[in-house]
Design a protein around this motif. Structure first.
Motif, PDB file in Angstrom:
ATOM      1  N   LEU A   1       0.828  -1.208   0.000  1.00  0.00           N
ATOM      2  CA  LEU A   1       0.000   0.000   0.000  1.00  0.00           C
ATOM      3  C   LEU A   1       0.864   1.260   0.000  1.00  0.00           C
ATOM      4  CD1 LEU A   1      -2.680   1.575   0.349  1.00  0.00           C
ATOM      5  CD2 LEU A   1      -2.469   1.170   2.804  1.00  0.00           C
ATOM      6  N   SER A   2       1.841   1.330   0.888  1.00  0.00           N
ATOM      7  CA  SER A   2       2.700   2.523   0.997  1.00  0.00           C
ATOM      8  C   SER A   2       3.423   2.819  -0.307  1.00  0.00           C
ATOM      9  CB  SER A   2       3.729   2.327   2.113  1.00  0.00           C
ATOM     10  OG  SER A   2       3.102   2.208   3.355  1.00  0.00           O
ATOM     11  N   ASN A   3       3.980   1.791  -0.926  1.00  0.00           N
ATOM     12  CA  ASN A   3       4.742   2.007  -2.156  1.00  0.00           C
ATOM     13  C   ASN A   3       3.842   2.254  -3.357  1.00  0.00           C
ATOM     14  OD1 ASN A   3       7.717   1.827  -1.534  1.00  0.00           O
ATOM     15  ND2 ASN A   3       6.888   0.088  -0.413  1.00  0.00           N
ATOM     16  N   ALA A   4       2.639   1.702  -3.355  1.00  0.00           N
ATOM     17  CA  ALA A   4       1.679   2.006  -4.424  1.00  0.00           C
ATOM     18  C   ALA A   4       1.262   3.472  -4.356  1.00  0.00           C
ATOM     19  CB  ALA A   4       0.472   1.083  -4.320  1.00  0.00           C
ATOM     20  N   VAL A   5       1.038   3.972  -3.151  1.00  0.00           N
ATOM     21  CA  VAL A   5       0.673   5.385  -2.978  1.00  0.00           C
ATOM     22  C   VAL A   5       1.824   6.283  -3.438  1.00  0.00           C
ATOM     23  CG1 VAL A   5       0.144   7.174  -1.261  1.00  0.00           C
ATOM     24  CG2 VAL A   5      -1.026   4.959  -1.180  1.00  0.00           C
TER      25      VAL A   5
END
Length: 180
Positions: free
Chosen positions: A128-132
């Motif tokens: 999630l963090s890296n997709a954002v």
């Protein structure tokens, strides 16, 4: 169209080690298939590696998650399974001391990728963090997360993470095939 596959933290400690969970090992074949497909299409394969040192317990994460993991140089730090065998010297690797990689985001911001796909562990935290960050770095690129190639120890949080990503115009594919 220039593409990249980002394999997020598919490391021993998240699969079979201190933070491992049932089912994480089954992602190996799916992730390996994605790596092979990306290479066959001429895309870039990028790995992130959760990376901690001996002072992990003194970090914010270490104070909140009291389970040492992915300590540089340990077996738990290494990539898992067949995925580890597919990594080449030409692949970019971003070591990150926390959930998202700012270094990766800066790299993506300067790239001309039209499509970024993410897979790996854990869906509700590092994926999630890296997709954002990828969405922020490349606002016009197609950002994809394959639900069949990512998971977490908590199925409910995985579903919620997918919902959040979809709300941020990140395409979550294969969501219906994955048992929710």
């Amino acid at each position: 169209m220039k593409k990249a596959l980002i394999v997020v933290d598919y490391q021993n400690d998240f699969v079979i080690g201190s933070l491992g969970f049932a089912g994480a090992e089954r992602l190996d074949a799916v992730i390996c298939g994605k790596i092979r497909e990306c290479r066959a299409d001429g895309g870039a394969v990028i790995f992130t590696m959760d990376t901690h040192g001996a002072s992990y317990a003194e970090t914010r994460e270490g104070r909140n998650l009291r389970m040492p993991h992915c300590i540089r140089g340990t077996d738990g730090y290494r990539l898992y399974g067949e995925c580890a065998k597919l990594k080449t010297d030409g692949d970019l690797v971003f070591e990150k001391p926390t959930f998202g990689s700012m270094e990766l985001a800066r790299y993506l911001e300067k790239s001309d990728f039209a499509q970024i796909e993410l897979c790996g562990l854990a869906a509700n935290i590092c994926v999630l963090s890296n997709a954002v960050l990828a969405r922020a770095a490349l606002p016009e690129a197609e950002i994809i997360v394959d639900a069949a190639a990512t998971a977490s120890a908590d199925a409910d949080l995985t579903r919620k993470a997918f919902d959040i990503m979809e709300g941020l115009q990140i395409s979550v594919i294969n969501r219906r095939r994955k048992a929710e």
